[in-house]
Design a protein around this motif. Structure first.
Motif, mmCIF file in Angstrom:
data_model
loop_
_atom_site.group_PDB
_atom_site.id
_atom_site.type_symbol
_atom_site.label_atom_id
_atom_site.label_comp_id
_atom_site.label_asym_id
_atom_site.label_seq_id
_atom_site.Cartn_x
_atom_site.Cartn_y
_atom_site.Cartn_z
ATOM 1 N N ALA A 1 -11.111 -4.359 -3.224
ATOM 2 C CA ALA A 1 -10.619 -4.828 -2.458
ATOM 3 C C ALA A 1 -10.445 -6.095 -3.509
ATOM 4 N N LYS A 2 -11.220 -6.188 -3.940
ATOM 5 C CA LYS A 2 -11.033 -7.704 -5.431
ATOM 6 C C LYS A 2 -9.286 -7.193 -5.185
ATOM 7 N N GLU A 3 -8.541 -6.375 -5.905
ATOM 8 C CA GLU A 3 -7.487 -5.897 -6.155
ATOM 9 C C GLU A 3 -6.443 -6.360 -4.843
ATOM 10 N N ALA A 4 -7.049 -6.123 -3.941
ATOM 11 C CA ALA A 4 -6.051 -5.518 -2.760
ATOM 12 C C ALA A 4 -5.821 -7.462 -2.297
ATOM 13 N N LEU A 5 -6.859 -8.325 -2.521
ATOM 14 C CA LEU A 5 -6.846 -9.453 -2.337
ATOM 15 C C LEU A 5 -6.111 -10.720 -3.438
ATOM 16 N N GLN A 6 -6.441 -9.855 -4.670
ATOM 17 C CA GLN A 6 -5.544 -10.702 -5.754
ATOM 18 C C GLN A 6 -4.081 -10.318 -5.603
ATOM 19 N N GLN A 7 -3.443 -9.140 -5.162
ATOM 20 C CA GLN A 7 -2.558 -9.301 -4.519
ATOM 21 C C GLN A 7 -1.746 -10.149 -3.315
ATOM 22 N N GLN A 8 -2.709 -10.215 -2.641
ATOM 23 C CA GLN A 8 -2.205 -10.614 -1.057
ATOM 24 C C GLN A 8 -1.569 -11.932 -1.619
ATOM 25 N N LEU A 9 -2.790 -12.423 -2.199
ATOM 26 C CA LEU A 9 -2.502 -14.343 -3.166
ATOM 27 C C LEU A 9 -0.767 -13.759 -4.216
ATOM 28 N N LYS A 10 -1.214 -13.352 -4.141
ATOM 29 C CA LYS A 10 0.528 -13.547 -5.719
ATOM 30 C C LYS A 10 2.044 -13.381 -4.563
ATOM 31 N N ALA A 11 1.836 -12.246 -3.624
ATOM 32 C CA ALA A 11 2.843 -12.376 -2.679
ATOM 33 C C ALA A 11 2.478 -13.154 -1.922
ATOM 34 N N TYR A 12 1.597 -14.206 -1.445
ATOM 35 C CA TYR A 12 1.506 -14.654 0.032
ATOM 36 C C TYR A 12 0.919 -16.022 -1.082
ATOM 37 N N PRO A 13 1.237 -16.906 -1.911
ATOM 38 C CA PRO A 13 0.036 -17.978 -2.124
ATOM 39 C C PRO A 13 0.009 -19.108 -1.470
ATOM 40 N N GLU A 14 0.504 -19.451 -0.002
ATOM 41 C CA GLU A 14 0.559 -20.449 0.142
ATOM 42 C C GLU A 14 0.321 -20.255 1.702
ATOM 43 N N GLY A 15 -0.243 -18.368 1.989
ATOM 44 C CA GLY A 15 -0.048 -18.484 3.354
ATOM 45 C C GLY A 15 -0.934 -18.724 4.004
ATOM 46 N N ARG A 16 -1.061 -17.804 5.072
ATOM 47 C CA ARG A 16 -1.610 -18.615 6.512
ATOM 48 C C ARG A 16 -3.957 -18.424 5.802
ATOM 49 N N TYR A 17 -3.470 -17.643 5.183
ATOM 50 C CA TYR A 17 -4.481 -16.405 5.189
ATOM 51 C C TYR A 17 -4.938 -16.847 3.854
ATOM 52 N N ALA A 18 -4.691 -17.481 2.534
ATOM 53 C CA ALA A 18 -4.448 -17.740 1.148
ATOM 54 C C ALA A 18 -5.568 -17.835 1.429
#
Length: 205
Positions: A101-118
Motif C-alpha cells: 500500500a505504501k509503495e502504491a501511494l508513493q507511486q500515485q504521488l509521483k504520478a499525480y503530485p498535485e492531484g485531487r487525491y494527493a
C-alpha cells in the motif's frame, strides 16, 4: 484495533468521496441546464453568433461530446486514472498489505503530485507508517497534509494523528499543542472528540 480503525475510516472516506462526486455531478448538471436555458431564452432569435450557439445546444448529446474541448477530456481521463490508482492503494490498506500500500501511494504521488487525491494519499501514508511503528515517516506525511493542503478535509484528522505521533516520539509538549489546536479549530469534528479523549489519557485537560 488500530488496523480495524484504519479500515473503518477508509470505508467512511470512500463513501464520503462518492457522495462528494455525486454532489459535484449534480451541481454540474444544474449549471449546464441553467446555461442551456439561458441561451435558448436570450439568444435563440438573435441571429448570427447567438443563433449558432442555440443550434449547438440543441444537438444530440453524442454530437456535443464529439466537439468537447480536448483538454477537458484529458483532464477527466487523468482524474479517473488517479482515482483508480488511489482506490487500488486503498484496497491494499484494507487487506492489510501495508508495504504494498505504501509503495502504491508513493507511486500515485509521483504520478499525480498535485492531484485531487494527493492530500488523502499523504494522509494514508502517515496512517500506514504509524500502524507499522515508523513514527518519523508518519510525522513527515501528516505534516505535508497540514503544510501543503491547508484547506483539505483531512487537516483535522492529520492534526490529531500528528499530535499522537509526537506523543509516541516523546514530545508531549508538541503533542498537546496540536491536540488542543484541533479542539479549538474544529470543535464539531470527530478529530476534536478523539483529541480530547487522547489528551485526557495524557493527563491534559
Amino acid at each position: 484495533m488500530r488496523q480495524e480503525m484504519m479500515e473503518m475510516r477508509g470505508q467512511l472516506e470512500e463513501q464520503a468521496f462518492r457522495i462528494e462526486q455525486l454532489q459535484q455531478e449534480s451541481r454540474d448538471r444544474y449549471l449546464d441546464l441553467d446555461e442551456r436555458m439561458s441561451r435558448l431564452n436570450g439568444q435563440g432569435h438573435s441571429g448570427g453568433k447567438g443563433e449558432s450557439s442555440s443550434v449547438a445546444v440543441l444537438q444530440p448529446p453524442i454530437l456535443n461530446t464529439s466537439v468537447a474541448n480536448p483538454s477537458e477530456k484529458r483532464d477527466q481521463s487523468v482524474l479517473k486514472a488517479e482515482e483508480a490508482a488511489y482506490q487500488s492503494a486503498f484496497s491494499l490498506i484494507r487487506s492489510k498489505q501495508f508495504d504494498d500500500a505504501k509503495e502504491a501511494l508513493q507511486q500515485q504521488l509521483k504520478a499525480y503530485p498535485e492531484g485531487r487525491y494527493a492530500d488523502n494519499a499523504y494522509y494514508w501514508l502517515g496512517e500506514v507508517d504509524m500502524a507499522q511503528g515508523r513514527y518519523d515517516e508518519a510525522r513527515d506525511s501528516f505534516q505535508v497534509v497540514l503544510s501543503d493542503f491547508p484547506k483539505s478535509s483531512k487537516v483535522p484528522d492529520a492534526s490529531y494523528k500528528l499530535g499522537r505521533v509526537y506523543d509516541l516520539l516523546g514530545n508531549q509538549k508538541k503533542a498537546k499543542e496540536l491536540l488542543e489546536s484541533v479542539i479549538k479549530q474544529y470543535p464539531e469534528s470527530a478529530a476534536s472528540r478523539l483529541s480530547d479523549t487522547y489528551l485526557r489519557t495524557m493527563g491534559g485537560s
